[in-house]
Write a protein that holds these residues in place. Sequence first.
Motif, PDB file in Angstrom:
ATOM      1  N   THR A   1     -12.556  -2.534  -1.673  1.00  0.00           N
ATOM      2  CA  THR A   1     -12.123  -1.267  -1.079  1.00  0.00           C
ATOM      3  C   THR A   1     -12.191  -1.381   0.432  1.00  0.00           C
ATOM      4  OG1 THR A   1     -13.005  -0.024  -2.973  1.00  0.00           O
ATOM      5  CG2 THR A   1     -12.545   1.211  -0.963  1.00  0.00           C
ATOM      6  N   ALA A   2     -11.127  -0.924   1.113  1.00  0.00           N
ATOM      7  CA  ALA A   2     -11.090  -0.983   2.572  1.00  0.00           C
ATOM      8  C   ALA A   2     -10.099   0.057   3.087  1.00  0.00           C
ATOM      9  CB  ALA A   2     -10.696  -2.380   3.048  1.00  0.00           C
ATOM     10  N   ASP A   3     -10.074   0.202   4.441  1.00  0.00           N
ATOM     11  CA  ASP A   3      -9.178   1.185   5.054  1.00  0.00           C
ATOM     12  C   ASP A   3      -7.734   0.707   5.129  1.00  0.00           C
ATOM     13  OD1 ASP A   3     -11.263   2.947   5.404  1.00  0.00           O
ATOM     14  OD2 ASP A   3     -11.763   2.207   7.419  1.00  0.00           O
ATOM     15  N   ASP A   4      -7.484  -0.573   4.928  1.00  0.00           N
ATOM     16  CA  ASP A   4      -6.118  -1.076   4.971  1.00  0.00           C
ATOM     17  C   ASP A   4      -5.914  -2.109   3.868  1.00  0.00           C
ATOM     18  OD1 ASP A   4      -6.294  -4.015   6.369  1.00  0.00           O
ATOM     19  OD2 ASP A   4      -7.861  -2.655   7.121  1.00  0.00           O
TER      20      ASP A   4
ATOM     21  N   GLY B   1      -4.386  -4.966   3.964  1.00  0.00           N
ATOM     22  CA  GLY B   1      -4.569  -6.360   4.352  1.00  0.00           C
ATOM     23  C   GLY B   1      -5.996  -6.833   4.137  1.00  0.00           C
ATOM     24  N   THR B   2      -6.954  -5.967   4.470  1.00  0.00           N
ATOM     25  CA  THR B   2      -8.355  -6.332   4.279  1.00  0.00           C
ATOM     26  C   THR B   2      -8.678  -6.494   2.795  1.00  0.00           C
ATOM     27  OG1 THR B   2      -8.972  -5.154   6.297  1.00  0.00           O
ATOM     28  CG2 THR B   2     -10.725  -5.625   4.711  1.00  0.00           C
ATOM     29  N   VAL B   3      -8.147  -5.593   1.993  1.00  0.00           N
ATOM     30  CA  VAL B   3      -8.382  -5.686   0.548  1.00  0.00           C
ATOM     31  C   VAL B   3      -7.796  -6.984  -0.002  1.00  0.00           C
ATOM     32  CG1 VAL B   3      -7.817  -4.668  -1.694  1.00  0.00           C
ATOM     33  CG2 VAL B   3      -8.466  -3.196   0.221  1.00  0.00           C
ATOM     34  N   ARG B   4      -6.600  -7.313   0.415  1.00  0.00           N
ATOM     35  CA  ARG B   4      -5.962  -8.530  -0.070  1.00  0.00           C
ATOM     36  C   ARG B   4      -6.762  -9.759   0.333  1.00  0.00           C
ATOM     37  NH1 ARG B   4      -0.642  -8.956   2.653  1.00  0.00           N
ATOM     38  NH2 ARG B   4      -1.965  -9.793   4.306  1.00  0.00           N
ATOM     39  N   THR B   5      -7.269  -9.778   1.556  1.00  0.00           N
ATOM     40  CA  THR B   5      -8.071 -10.904   2.020  1.00  0.00           C
ATOM     41  C   THR B   5      -9.363 -11.033   1.229  1.00  0.00           C
ATOM     42  OG1 THR B   5      -7.166 -10.704   4.263  1.00  0.00           O
ATOM     43  CG2 THR B   5      -9.231 -11.911   4.012  1.00  0.00           C
ATOM     44  N   ASP B   6     -10.007  -9.893   0.963  1.00  0.00           N
ATOM     45  CA  ASP B   6     -11.245  -9.910   0.176  1.00  0.00           C
ATOM     46  C   ASP B   6     -11.001 -10.469  -1.224  1.00  0.00           C
ATOM     47  OD1 ASP B   6     -12.615  -8.856   2.291  1.00  0.00           O
ATOM     48  OD2 ASP B   6     -12.642  -6.790   1.522  1.00  0.00           O
TER      49      ASP B   6
ATOM     50  N   THR C   1      -5.429   5.258  -2.146  1.00  0.00           N
ATOM     51  CA  THR C   1      -6.006   6.466  -2.756  1.00  0.00           C
ATOM     52  C   THR C   1      -6.361   7.458  -1.646  1.00  0.00           C
ATOM     53  OG1 THR C   1      -8.281   5.625  -2.668  1.00  0.00           O
ATOM     54  CG2 THR C   1      -6.993   5.096  -4.628  1.00  0.00           C
ATOM     55  N   ARG C   2      -6.563   8.711  -2.027  1.00  0.00           N
ATOM     56  CA  ARG C   2      -6.964   9.740  -1.077  1.00  0.00           C
ATOM     57  C   ARG C   2      -8.345  10.245  -1.461  1.00  0.00           C
ATOM     58  NH1 ARG C   2      -4.591  11.818   2.933  1.00  0.00           N
ATOM     59  NH2 ARG C   2      -2.613  10.861   2.317  1.00  0.00           N
ATOM     60  N   ASP C   3      -9.217  10.198  -0.503  1.00  0.00           N
ATOM     61  CA  ASP C   3     -10.600  10.593  -0.753  1.00  0.00           C
ATOM     62  C   ASP C   3     -10.681  12.082  -1.067  1.00  0.00           C
ATOM     63  OD1 ASP C   3     -13.392  10.848  -0.759  1.00  0.00           O
ATOM     64  OD2 ASP C   3     -13.579   9.224   0.701  1.00  0.00           O
ATOM     65  N   THR C   4     -11.579  12.463  -1.966  1.00  0.00           N
ATOM     66  CA  THR C   4     -11.744  13.864  -2.340  1.00  0.00           C
ATOM     67  C   THR C   4     -12.900  14.535  -1.611  1.00  0.00           C
ATOM     68  OG1 THR C   4     -13.143  13.192  -4.205  1.00  0.00           O
ATOM     69  CG2 THR C   4     -10.785  13.445  -4.639  1.00  0.00           C
TER      70      THR C   4
ATOM     71  N   VAL D   1      -7.643   0.443  -2.529  1.00  0.00           N
ATOM     72  CA  VAL D   1      -8.490  -0.127  -3.560  1.00  0.00           C
ATOM     73  C   VAL D   1      -7.717  -1.255  -4.243  1.00  0.00           C
ATOM     74  CG1 VAL D   1      -9.687   0.303  -5.748  1.00  0.00           C
ATOM     75  CG2 VAL D   1      -9.686   2.046  -3.948  1.00  0.00           C
ATOM     76  N   GLY D   2      -8.389  -2.369  -4.422  1.00  0.00           N
ATOM     77  CA  GLY D   2      -7.761  -3.509  -5.086  1.00  0.00           C
ATOM     78  C   GLY D   2      -8.618  -4.015  -6.226  1.00  0.00           C
ATOM     79  N   VAL D   3      -7.973  -4.535  -7.241  1.00  0.00           N
ATOM     80  CA  VAL D   3      -8.687  -5.111  -8.372  1.00  0.00           C
ATOM     81  C   VAL D   3      -7.930  -6.336  -8.870  1.00  0.00           C
ATOM     82  CG1 VAL D   3      -7.506  -3.626 -10.031  1.00  0.00           C
ATOM     83  CG2 VAL D   3      -9.685  -4.667 -10.652  1.00  0.00           C
ATOM     84  N   HIS D   4      -8.692  -7.371  -9.189  1.00  0.00           N
ATOM     85  CA  HIS D   4      -8.136  -8.598  -9.755  1.00  0.00           C
ATOM     86  C   HIS D   4      -8.905  -8.868 -11.049  1.00  0.00           C
ATOM     87  CE1 HIS D   4      -6.663 -13.001  -8.956  1.00  0.00           C
ATOM     88  NE2 HIS D   4      -6.403 -12.581 -10.191  1.00  0.00           N
ATOM     89  N   VAL D   5      -8.198  -8.787 -12.187  1.00  0.00           N
ATOM     90  CA  VAL D   5      -8.819  -8.999 -13.485  1.00  0.00           C
ATOM     91  C   VAL D   5      -8.425 -10.385 -13.993  1.00  0.00           C
ATOM     92  CG1 VAL D   5      -9.041  -8.182 -15.854  1.00  0.00           C
ATOM     93  CG2 VAL D   5      -8.759  -6.537 -13.986  1.00  0.00           C
ATOM     94  N   TYR D   6      -9.426 -11.157 -14.402  1.00  0.00           N
ATOM     95  CA  TYR D   6      -9.217 -12.507 -14.914  1.00  0.00           C
ATOM     96  C   TYR D   6      -9.465 -12.543 -16.420  1.00  0.00           C
ATOM     97  CZ  TYR D   6      -9.802 -13.790  -9.975  1.00  0.00           C
ATOM     98  OH  TYR D   6      -9.686 -13.887  -8.606  1.00  0.00           O
ATOM     99  N   ALA D   7      -8.632 -13.279 -17.133  1.00  0.00           N
ATOM    100  CA  ALA D   7      -8.864 -13.571 -18.547  1.00  0.00           C
ATOM    101  C   ALA D   7      -9.350 -15.014 -18.630  1.00  0.00           C
ATOM    102  CB  ALA D   7      -7.591 -13.388 -19.360  1.00  0.00           C
TER     103      ALA D   7
END
Length: 255
Positions: A72-75, A77-82, A114-117, A127-133
């Motif tokens: 999770t990050a503000d942009d 690009g940061t999420v993709r790098t992480d 996403t928009r914070d509540t 928000v980014g997620v990478h799921v591995y099988a």
Amino acid sequence: MARQRRLVAGIGVALLVLLAGCAGVSGTLADDTRSPETTETNDLERSIEVAAQGEASAEPDRATVLLAVESTADDAGTVRTDLAESDDALRSALYDWGLSEDDVRTEHYDIHQTRDTRPDADRSEYVGVHVYAVTVDDVDAVGEVIDVAVDAGADGVQQVRFGLSDERADELREEALGDAMDNAHAEADTLAANADLEVTGVYTVSTTNVRTSPYATAAFAAETGDAGGAPRTGIEVGDVDVTVSVRVVFGAQQA
């Protein structure tokens, strides 16, 4: 004139006799059509149709672990790098443990805004997620693989599915089909006995459904072990079930 009337009357009587003779021939032919041989053949044309199921179970010899890495990050690009850095670390750890590149594949990859509540609702984040099988052929080593992945940065284990290799799946399917045919024969014999018939053989057989039910665990959070040596992950293993359905038409005759 009287002679002509007598001649016409004589011709009429002759025609009536001729027509009566033709009607008798027609009836005889009709009777021949319903001969005893034909009736006997129709009586023998009987069949019994049944639908039956068969089952077979075995311990799994393959497992698929769904591992998730999140960021999770503000942009974006940061999420993709992480996610990319986590990908390198996770794959390296799993390869060093003994898995191959074919054993680790991407199941799902997503980066979205996403928009914070919270009160400052104008603030948004990515928000980014990478799921591995991850495929593991040694089911007893699943817990160890999970520990390696968590230590390498995996944030969660979404699911563990226990299944069968292709060879073992074929063997179990054959066992289930044999069980289904045994059940079909038993059911046909029961039906025949109650209908004063006996089964003479099989006309047709078809498979209508083959279903494999793998054993799966619920999702659970991953936690990195501390330096003091936290308990390692243990996974419960259950049997894999294969169910088949068959439809069989048996020949039958009077008992």
